[in-house]
Write a protein that holds these residues in place. Structure first.
Motif, PDB file in Angstrom:
ATOM      1  N   ARG A   1       3.887   0.510   2.294  1.00  0.00           N
ATOM      2  CA  ARG A   1       4.199  -0.367   3.105  1.00  0.00           C
ATOM      3  C   ARG A   1       3.719  -1.708   3.212  1.00  0.00           C
ATOM      4  NH1 ARG A   1      -0.522  -0.279   6.678  1.00  0.00           N
ATOM      5  NH2 ARG A   1      -1.635   1.655   6.438  1.00  0.00           N
ATOM      6  N   VAL A   2       3.936  -2.628   3.714  1.00  0.00           N
ATOM      7  CA  VAL A   2       3.180  -3.826   3.608  1.00  0.00           C
ATOM      8  C   VAL A   2       2.231  -4.185   4.446  1.00  0.00           C
ATOM      9  CG1 VAL A   2       3.673  -6.399   4.055  1.00  0.00           C
ATOM     10  CG2 VAL A   2       5.519  -5.253   3.077  1.00  0.00           C
ATOM     11  N   ILE A   3       0.935  -4.724   3.825  1.00  0.00           N
ATOM     12  CA  ILE A   3      -0.312  -4.872   4.349  1.00  0.00           C
ATOM     13  C   ILE A   3      -0.815  -6.419   4.342  1.00  0.00           C
ATOM     14  CG2 ILE A   3      -1.027  -2.626   4.173  1.00  0.00           C
ATOM     15  CD1 ILE A   3      -2.824  -3.769   1.553  1.00  0.00           C
TER      16      ILE A   3
ATOM     17  N   VAL B   1      -2.845   0.376  -4.084  1.00  0.00           N
ATOM     18  CA  VAL B   1      -2.512  -0.989  -3.485  1.00  0.00           C
ATOM     19  C   VAL B   1      -1.890  -1.835  -4.835  1.00  0.00           C
ATOM     20  CG1 VAL B   1      -3.977  -1.348  -1.734  1.00  0.00           C
ATOM     21  CG2 VAL B   1      -4.662  -2.042  -3.985  1.00  0.00           C
ATOM     22  N   GLY B   2      -0.938  -2.629  -4.549  1.00  0.00           N
ATOM     23  CA  GLY B   2      -0.391  -3.120  -5.783  1.00  0.00           C
ATOM     24  C   GLY B   2       0.503  -4.343  -5.310  1.00  0.00           C
ATOM     25  N   PRO B   3       0.991  -5.335  -6.080  1.00  0.00           N
ATOM     26  CA  PRO B   3       1.703  -6.557  -5.555  1.00  0.00           C
ATOM     27  C   PRO B   3       3.113  -5.840  -5.056  1.00  0.00           C
ATOM     28  CG  PRO B   3       1.846  -6.363  -7.937  1.00  0.00           C
ATOM     29  CD  PRO B   3       0.987  -5.223  -7.405  1.00  0.00           C
TER      30      PRO B   3
ATOM     31  N   LEU C   1       0.808  -1.069  -0.009  1.00  0.00           N
ATOM     32  CA  LEU C   1      -0.080   0.034   0.030  1.00  0.00           C
ATOM     33  C   LEU C   1       1.022   1.238  -0.088  1.00  0.00           C
ATOM     34  CD1 LEU C   1      -2.944   1.046   0.769  1.00  0.00           C
ATOM     35  CD2 LEU C   1      -1.854   1.461   3.067  1.00  0.00           C
ATOM     36  N   GLY C   2       0.735   2.101  -0.961  1.00  0.00           N
ATOM     37  CA  GLY C   2       1.565   3.352  -1.031  1.00  0.00           C
ATOM     38  C   GLY C   2       0.673   4.323  -1.563  1.00  0.00           C
TER      39      GLY C   2
END
Ligand code: ATP
Ligand code: MG
Length: 175
Positions: free
Chosen positions: A136-138, A87-89, A76-77
């Protein structure tokens, strides 16, 4: 002329989750949220094209040979200049690269000028987002992708409306 792009369209159940995620992230902040129905991942943008170009683009899309794949939306950035919350991979799967490359190659064959910006797989959740924080990672949202589509973008006073014109299936694994 029609304003067209190739995209991956999430099932509404996933779009609704992503919409809620955007709402939670910007809680107490601000931003222009993308409604759940409009959340998508752009593969290639055609711009405003005529019927001949559309035909050529559809023909080249029919020649795409890519396996179905799953995409984990776990990143998420926010891009500071545009305030695009996305959001993305974390890593773009090989099949997604192949899909984008094959579509772009087909479009180039139709006389379309290639996109200069490097491809960044993402789904926009909001624009003018505040706060606009680094990626950051979600918790991953898994998305099983077995088709892609050609979409027409209608510009309305209240914002864009997207119409899926046609879909193509990806190759199902044989197991
Ligand atoms: P609006 O422009 O009305 O705010 P939008 O950007 O979602 O809404 P379009 O401009 O029609 O609608 O774009 C459709 C899709 O193509 C969007 O995902 C957008 O990010 C993407 N897109 C638009 N222009 C380009 C471009 N020049 N290169 C790559 N992708 C683009
Ligand atoms: Mg736009």
């Amino acid at each position: 002329m029609q304003r067209l792009f190739f995209a991956l369209w999430p099932p509404l159940e996933l779009s609704r989750k992503l919409f809620r995620l955007g709402g939670n992230v910007l809680k107490g902040g601000a931003g222009r949220h993308v409604v759940a129905e409009n959340i998508h991942l752009t593969l290639a943008f055609l711009g405003s094209v005529n019927a001949t170009f559309r035909e050529c683009a559809e023909l080249s899309a029919s020649n795409v040979q890519v396996d179905a794949f799953s995409l984990d939306l776990e990143w998420l950035g926010c891009w500071p200049k545009s305030g695009i919350l996305w959001v993305g991979p974390e890593l773009t799967p090989k099949a997604l690269w192949q899909l984008v490359q094959q579509l772009n190659a087909g479009l180039a064959g139709c006389g379309h000028e290639a996109e200069k910006r490097p491809y960044a797989a993402h789904l926009t959740l909001a624009r003018n987002a505040r706060p606009c924080l680094p990626a950051r990672v979600i918790d991953a949202h898994r998305w099983e992708i077995d088709r892609f589509c050609l979409v027409q973008s209608h510009t309305l006073r209240e914002g864009a409306r997207y119409e899926i014109l046609r879909e193509w299936k990806l190759i199902k694994p044989t197991t």
